[in-house]
Design an enzyme around this catalytic site. Structure first.
Site, short mmCIF file in Angstrom:
data_model
loop_
_atom_site.label_atom_id
_atom_site.label_comp_id
_atom_site.label_asym_id
_atom_site.label_seq_id
_atom_site.Cartn_x
_atom_site.Cartn_y
_atom_site.Cartn_z
N ASP A 10 0.86 -1.17 0.00
CA ASP A 10 0.00 0.00 0.00
C ASP A 10 0.91 1.23 0.00
O ASP A 10 2.13 1.12 0.19
CB ASP A 10 -0.89 -0.02 1.24
CG ASP A 10 -1.71 1.25 1.40
OD1 ASP A 10 -2.43 1.61 0.47
OD2 ASP A 10 -1.61 1.87 2.48
N ASP A 12 -0.30 5.19 0.95
CA ASP A 12 -0.59 6.21 1.96
C ASP A 12 -0.63 5.61 3.36
O ASP A 12 -1.42 4.71 3.65
CB ASP A 12 -1.92 6.90 1.65
CG ASP A 12 -1.84 7.75 0.39
OD1 ASP A 12 -0.80 8.38 0.18
OD2 ASP A 12 -2.81 7.77 -0.38
N LYS A 55 -12.18 11.29 -3.84
CA LYS A 55 -13.49 11.76 -4.30
C LYS A 55 -14.60 11.21 -3.42
O LYS A 55 -15.56 11.92 -3.09
CB LYS A 55 -13.69 11.35 -5.76
CG LYS A 55 -12.74 12.03 -6.74
CD LYS A 55 -13.10 11.75 -8.19
CE LYS A 55 -12.84 10.30 -8.58
NZ LYS A 55 -11.39 10.00 -8.59
N GLU A 56 -14.46 9.95 -3.02
CA GLU A 56 -15.44 9.34 -2.14
C GLU A 56 -15.47 10.03 -0.77
O GLU A 56 -16.53 10.18 -0.16
CB GLU A 56 -15.14 7.85 -1.98
CG GLU A 56 -15.33 7.03 -3.24
CD GLU A 56 -14.16 7.11 -4.23
OE1 GLU A 56 -14.23 6.48 -5.29
OE2 GLU A 56 -13.17 7.83 -3.93
N ALA A 85 -7.74 19.48 -8.06
CA ALA A 85 -7.01 20.57 -7.41
C ALA A 85 -6.24 20.06 -6.20
O ALA A 85 -5.08 20.44 -5.97
CB ALA A 85 -7.98 21.67 -7.00
N ASN A 129 0.09 10.58 -7.76
CA ASN A 129 0.56 10.70 -6.38
C ASN A 129 1.66 9.70 -6.07
O ASN A 129 2.65 10.01 -5.41
CB ASN A 129 -0.60 10.50 -5.41
CG ASN A 129 -1.57 11.66 -5.38
OD1 ASN A 129 -1.30 12.72 -5.94
ND2 ASN A 129 -2.71 11.45 -4.76
#
Length: 259
Positions: A10, A12, A55-56, A85, A129
């Protein structure tokens, strides 16, 4: 000889502590830029982390706060614009070197690379990212160490669904029994186990340390360095002061009955 062929990470909270000091301020910068008075403090963002996907997370916040968007606008488009953004602000933080890799991560990656263990990523964050984090981690060419980077909206359902891990396994051409997964959260645990990745290491952070991670066979506070020992919260590190390939091999053999 190691009993596994690949490590699937993973990103983050696992490779780097990106959530509190990376994603959270980037979201707030995006909200401010859009003229919104939304502010996600450390505690509120921690609550929203139960939802995977940026987004969720925004959509959940809108519902929970009873926020009414301009009815003339498409809500999905507004959310997508805010997320774009946010990604731009987050990338800027990464490029400035503000978010280093967690203790022991680069050490373990080097050990795996030297031993011929294949490396992959399975994450709900965007591919951009991931790339910028790896490109600014202080190790030239680190991104190229990862044979597979499964990231973002490339699967129908995000974690805790197993889809992103199943995709990584498919692109590696390996079975779950050939791999060890490295995660940081309860959603990640459910996702990895759902994909059959029973050899699962969890390395907690400030946001996930209090979660129920009891289904994971080995949980540590971090991966450890020779001068900074790791601590096992669930399971056993044995005599090692850090998570190394031998530790992961024992984990893998126990998980698949190959002790």
């Amino acid at each position: 000889m190691l009993g596994f062929k690949a490590l699937i990470f993973d990103v983050d909270g696992t490779l780097a502590d990106t959530e509190r000091d990376g994603h959270r301020p980037a979201f707030n910068a995006a909200f401010d830029e859009a003229g919104l008075d939304w502010d996600w403090d450390v505690e509120r963002y921690g609550e929203l982390l139960r939802v995977t996907g940026g987004k969720e997370r925004i959509a959940t916040y809108i519902v929970e706060e009873g926020i009414s968007l301009d009815p003339s606008l498409d809500a999905a488009a507004v959310i997508a614009g805010l997320h774009r953004a946010k990604t731009r602000h987050y990338v800027s933080l990464l490029e400035g070197g503000a978010i280093p890799l967690r203790p022991g991560v680069l050490r373990l990656l080097r050990e795996a690379r030297e031993a011929g263990v294949r490396l992959a990523i399975a994450t709900t964050t965007t591919p951009e990212n991931v790339s910028v984090l790896l490109d600014n981690a202080g190790e030239p060419g680190l991104r190229d160490w990862f044979e597979v980077i499964a990231a973002g909206d490339v699967v129908p359902a995000k974690k805790p669904a197993p889809d992103i891990f199943l995709l990584a396994l498919s692109e590696l051409g390996l079975d779950a029994a050939d791999c060890v997964a490295v995660e940081d959260s309860d959603n990640g645990v459910r996702s990895a186990l759902g994909a059959g990745l029973r050899a699962l290491l969890v390395t907690v952070n400030d946001y996930t340390a209090a979660q129920d991670l009891s289904d994971a066979p080995l949980v540590v506070d971090h991966l450890g360095e020779p001068d900074r020992p790791a601590r096992a919260l669930i399971g056993d590190l044995g005599d090692s002061p850090m998570v190394d390939l031998e530790t992961l091999d024992r984990l893998h053999r126990a998980a698949f009955g190959r002790v």
